[in-house]
Design an enzyme around this catalytic site. Structure first.
Site, mmCIF file in Angstrom:
data_model
loop_
_atom_site.group_PDB
_atom_site.id
_atom_site.type_symbol
_atom_site.label_atom_id
_atom_site.label_comp_id
_atom_site.label_asym_id
_atom_site.label_seq_id
_atom_site.Cartn_x
_atom_site.Cartn_y
_atom_site.Cartn_z
ATOM 1 N N GLU A 141 0.827 -1.217 0.000
ATOM 2 C CA GLU A 141 0.000 0.000 0.000
ATOM 3 C C GLU A 141 0.860 1.266 0.000
ATOM 4 O O GLU A 141 1.652 1.473 0.924
ATOM 5 C CB GLU A 141 -0.916 0.040 1.226
ATOM 6 C CG GLU A 141 -1.787 1.290 1.267
ATOM 7 C CD GLU A 141 -2.528 1.461 2.585
ATOM 8 O OE1 GLU A 141 -3.601 2.089 2.579
ATOM 9 O OE2 GLU A 141 -2.027 0.968 3.621
ATOM 10 N N ASP A 176 -5.873 2.412 -1.532
ATOM 11 C CA ASP A 176 -6.597 3.306 -0.624
ATOM 12 C C ASP A 176 -6.896 4.602 -1.380
ATOM 13 O O ASP A 176 -5.974 5.357 -1.724
ATOM 14 C CB ASP A 176 -5.760 3.574 0.626
ATOM 15 C CG ASP A 176 -6.542 4.312 1.700
ATOM 16 O OD1 ASP A 176 -7.283 5.254 1.356
ATOM 17 O OD2 ASP A 176 -6.401 3.957 2.883
ATOM 18 N N GLN A 202 -9.672 0.738 -0.070
ATOM 19 C CA GLN A 202 -10.055 1.427 1.157
ATOM 20 C C GLN A 202 -10.506 2.843 0.836
ATOM 21 O O GLN A 202 -10.160 3.397 -0.219
ATOM 22 C CB GLN A 202 -8.885 1.460 2.149
ATOM 23 C CG GLN A 202 -8.521 0.084 2.684
ATOM 24 C CD GLN A 202 -7.282 0.109 3.557
ATOM 25 O OE1 GLN A 202 -6.303 0.781 3.263
ATOM 26 N NE2 GLN A 202 -7.311 -0.651 4.636
ATOM 27 N N GLU A 238 -11.581 2.817 6.224
ATOM 28 C CA GLU A 238 -10.456 3.199 7.087
ATOM 29 C C GLU A 238 -10.511 4.700 7.333
ATOM 30 O O GLU A 238 -9.685 5.461 6.843
ATOM 31 C CB GLU A 238 -9.123 2.788 6.457
ATOM 32 C CG GLU A 238 -7.972 2.842 7.454
ATOM 33 C CD GLU A 238 -6.650 2.394 6.861
ATOM 34 O OE1 GLU A 238 -5.922 1.657 7.550
ATOM 35 O OE2 GLU A 238 -6.345 2.782 5.725
#
Length: 259
Positions: A141, A176, A202, A238
């Site tokens: 990530e 994300d 995310q 998140e």
């Protein structure tokens, strides 16, 4: 239609950790993720998950000394033995939760340092091969430099390069959208370009990392794009609730599971 996983490290903090599973289920979530489960025995986490009738979407490998400011060790030369041990630690929780994806944090290091690059590549290979024995994907990530200054993996294209060069089908990109917005902007364009590599998604608002609402990115559009791309995984929530977790779930109403 997207399926959502509540991030229990950021959401439902009104409850003790092991009670957050039940709270997330009662709020309509099908799954959970969290940063680290290691303050609790694997069996405790597994029982809390099963008791709430949830799936485990994701968690992270041990990050080193988090309280001292470490943010992963995969790219840190000299920490190889500790990294190998961290894989085995994580596997105990893999077996208890049935999770199919684990995120490996790189750590604080210069992304252009050859030593850090070599160590990171070796860590990817080692973790991917070990997790592959158990049918587990390893996720990489990119994290923005505002939230995590000095983080080694701070660019989506560079992360995609590590995924590709690993040559391992179980190494994937953790996408994300919050980090993408802060690093690159044009989340939609990056998602479409990198989608073949994506293993997990995310979300959070770009303004303050709160609920995915009108402050951007355009999440209704992005959710529709995920459907069009054929994404079947969970979308990890998140984010930090602005006020209270339950008070901030208005955005989630169209997608919550029937109670």
């Amino acid at each position: 239609m997207p399926r959502f996983a509540a991030n229990l490290s950021m959401m439902f903090n009104e409850w003790e950790f092991l009670d957050r599973f039940r709270a997330a289920s009662e709020a309509g979530f099908e799954a959970v993720e969290f940063l680290f489960p290691y303050d609790h025995a694997p069996e405790q986490v597994g029982l809390a998950l099963a008791g709430a009738g949830l799936e485990q979407a994701l968690f992270n490998l041990p990050p080193g000394d988090w309280a001292a400011g470490e943010r992963g060790i995969a790219a840190l030369p000299g920490r190889e033995e500790e990294f190998r041990a961290s894989i085995e630690t994580a596997l105990a929780y893999v077996h208890e939760t049935g999770v199919k994806q684990v995120h490996m944090m790189a750590g604080l290091a210069d992304p252009d340092d050859p030593g850090a690059q070599k160590t990171y590549r070796a860590s990817i290979a080692q973790a991917a091969d070990r997790f592959g024995e158990h049918g587990i994907d390893l996720l990489l990530e990119p994290i923005n430099g505002k939230d995590m200054p000095g983080y080694f993996l701070n660019d989506f294209d560079r992360a995609a390069g590590y995924v590709r060069e690993s040559g391992r089908p179980n190494v994937k990109l953790q996408f994300d959208m919050y980090h993408c917005e802060l690093i690159h902007g044009d989340v939609s364009g990056k998602l479409k370009a990198l989608y073949p590599l994506v293993g997990h998604v995310q979300i959070a608002s770009a303004n303050g990392r709160h609920e995915p609402d009108a402050s951007g990115p355009d999440y209704p559009l992005l959710f529709a794009e995920l459907d069009a791309l054929g994404y079947g995984g969970f979308v990890g929530c998140e984010y930090r609730p602005r006020h209270g977790t339950l008070e901030g779930l208005g955005w989630f109403a169209p997608w919550r599971k029937p109670l």
